[in-house]
Design a protein around this motif. Structure first.
Motif, PDB file in Angstrom:
ATOM      1  N   ARG A 139       4.049 105.261 122.739  1.00 46.21           N
ATOM      2  CA  ARG A 139       3.200 104.175 123.290  1.00 46.21           C
ATOM      3  C   ARG A 139       3.485 104.078 124.782  1.00 46.21           C
ATOM      4  NH1 ARG A 139       5.496 101.734 118.737  1.00 46.21           N
ATOM      5  NH2 ARG A 139       6.766 100.786 120.148  1.00 46.21           N
ATOM      6  N   SER A 140       4.206 104.125 125.276  1.00 45.40           N
ATOM      7  CA  SER A 140       4.509 104.039 126.764  1.00 45.40           C
ATOM      8  C   SER A 140       4.018 104.972 127.588  1.00 45.40           C
ATOM      9  CB  SER A 140       6.161 103.993 126.980  1.00 45.40           C
ATOM     10  OG  SER A 140       6.601 102.953 126.701  1.00 45.40           O
ATOM     11  N   ALA A 141       3.937 106.207 126.973  1.00 48.01           N
ATOM     12  CA  ALA A 141       3.168 107.396 127.762  1.00 48.01           C
ATOM     13  C   ALA A 141       1.779 106.938 127.801  1.00 48.01           C
ATOM     14  CB  ALA A 141       3.404 108.576 126.753  1.00 48.01           C
ATOM     15  N   SER A 142       1.224 106.498 126.611  1.00 49.40           N
ATOM     16  CA  SER A 142      -0.285 106.272 126.555  1.00 49.40           C
ATOM     17  C   SER A 142      -0.558 105.015 127.494  1.00 49.40           C
ATOM     18  CB  SER A 142      -0.807 105.997 125.363  1.00 49.40           C
ATOM     19  OG  SER A 142      -0.119 104.913 124.645  1.00 49.40           O
ATOM     20  N   ALA A 143       0.436 104.247 127.645  1.00 54.15           N
ATOM     21  CA  ALA A 143       0.190 102.981 128.606  1.00 54.15           C
ATOM     22  C   ALA A 143       0.618 103.533 130.076  1.00 54.15           C
ATOM     23  CB  ALA A 143       0.952 101.886 128.133  1.00 54.15           C
ATOM     24  N   GLY A 144       1.409 104.529 130.240  1.00 53.53           N
ATOM     25  CA  GLY A 144       1.788 104.855 131.541  1.00 53.53           C
ATOM     26  C   GLY A 144       2.897 104.102 132.006  1.00 53.53           C
ATOM     27  N   ALA A 181      14.855 105.978 126.995  1.00 52.12           N
ATOM     28  CA  ALA A 181      14.266 107.257 126.392  1.00 52.12           C
ATOM     29  C   ALA A 181      14.203 108.318 127.590  1.00 52.12           C
ATOM     30  CB  ALA A 181      12.791 107.072 125.949  1.00 52.12           C
ATOM     31  N   SER A 182      14.328 109.718 126.825  1.00 52.08           N
ATOM     32  CA  SER A 182      14.215 110.666 127.882  1.00 52.08           C
ATOM     33  C   SER A 182      12.625 110.995 128.430  1.00 52.08           C
ATOM     34  CB  SER A 182      14.383 112.024 127.197  1.00 52.08           C
ATOM     35  OG  SER A 182      15.254 111.692 126.083  1.00 52.08           O
ATOM     36  N   PRO A 183      12.564 111.378 129.662  1.00 53.98           N
ATOM     37  CA  PRO A 183      11.257 111.576 130.305  1.00 53.98           C
ATOM     38  C   PRO A 183      10.372 112.647 129.316  1.00 53.98           C
ATOM     39  CG  PRO A 183      12.747 112.370 131.879  1.00 53.98           C
ATOM     40  CD  PRO A 183      13.555 111.694 130.738  1.00 53.98           C
ATOM     41  N   ALA A 184       9.301 112.467 129.137  1.00 49.44           N
ATOM     42  CA  ALA A 184       8.375 113.371 128.579  1.00 49.44           C
ATOM     43  C   ALA A 184       8.238 114.537 129.175  1.00 49.44           C
ATOM     44  CB  ALA A 184       6.826 112.834 128.186  1.00 49.44           C
ATOM     45  N   PRO A 185       8.382 115.780 128.439  1.00 47.67           N
ATOM     46  CA  PRO A 185       8.173 116.949 129.153  1.00 47.67           C
ATOM     47  C   PRO A 185       6.824 117.328 129.858  1.00 47.67           C
ATOM     48  CG  PRO A 185       8.177 117.492 126.761  1.00 47.67           C
ATOM     49  CD  PRO A 185       8.317 115.918 126.905  1.00 47.67           C
TER      50      PRO A 185
END
Length: 153
Positions: free
Chosen positions: A138-143, A149-153
């Motif tokens: 959800r956070s990745a899609s919202a930026g 949480a670990s950062p997304a690869p």
């Protein structure tokens, strides 16, 4: 460094309290949850004591300008009751009821080397990690970054 020592000593005091109160024995917890059978009331006194200490000390602590071992008090953005909170609380309750352990007593009891704990604790950590996946998506899609949480690869 001082905050790490403080956290360690707080955790150690908590673990000692769990051991003294018998809350590292899942039979005591399961006995408390068995309200229709041979109910064991002792956990209610442990929880009541913890709530009383918290209620007495929280205003004194938050009345300070800053904490003793770090620069500022943490802030939390409570967003109210949502589906994730209800599902998480339900899963926690089911796991507690089935296993007789919640995270603190499980980690404290891990020192015994009991086989059920050697299965329960890794499964507990796997569940904690798995619970972060929807939040991270959800956070990745919202930026927006997800705290802890670990950062997304």
């Amino acid at each position: 460094m001082r905050s790490n020592i403080s956290a360690f000593l707080s955790g150690l005091l908590f673990a000692i309290g769990l051991g003294i109160s018998g809350m590292t024995d899942p039979a005591n917890v399961l006995g408390f949850l068995d309200i229709a059978g041979a109910w064991d009331y002792r956990l209610a006194f442990v929880m009541g004591g913890a709530i009383a200490v918290h209620a007495a000390l929280r205003p004194l602590i938050l009345g300070r300008e800053r904490p003793l071992f770090t620069a500022k008090f943490p802030t939390f953005s409570a967003s109210g009751v949502d589906r994730g909170l209800l599902v998480g609380a339900g899963l926690f309750g089911v796991g507690w009821g089935l296993g007789g352990y919640c995270p603190g007593p499980a980690l404290t009891s891990l020192a015994t080397g009991a086989m059920p704990l050697l299965v329960f604790v890794p499964a507990m950590f796997a569940g904690m990690a798995l619970a972060q996946v929807p939040r991270a998506r959800r956070s990745a899609s919202a930026g927006t970054p997800v705290p802890g949480a670990s950062p997304a690869p």
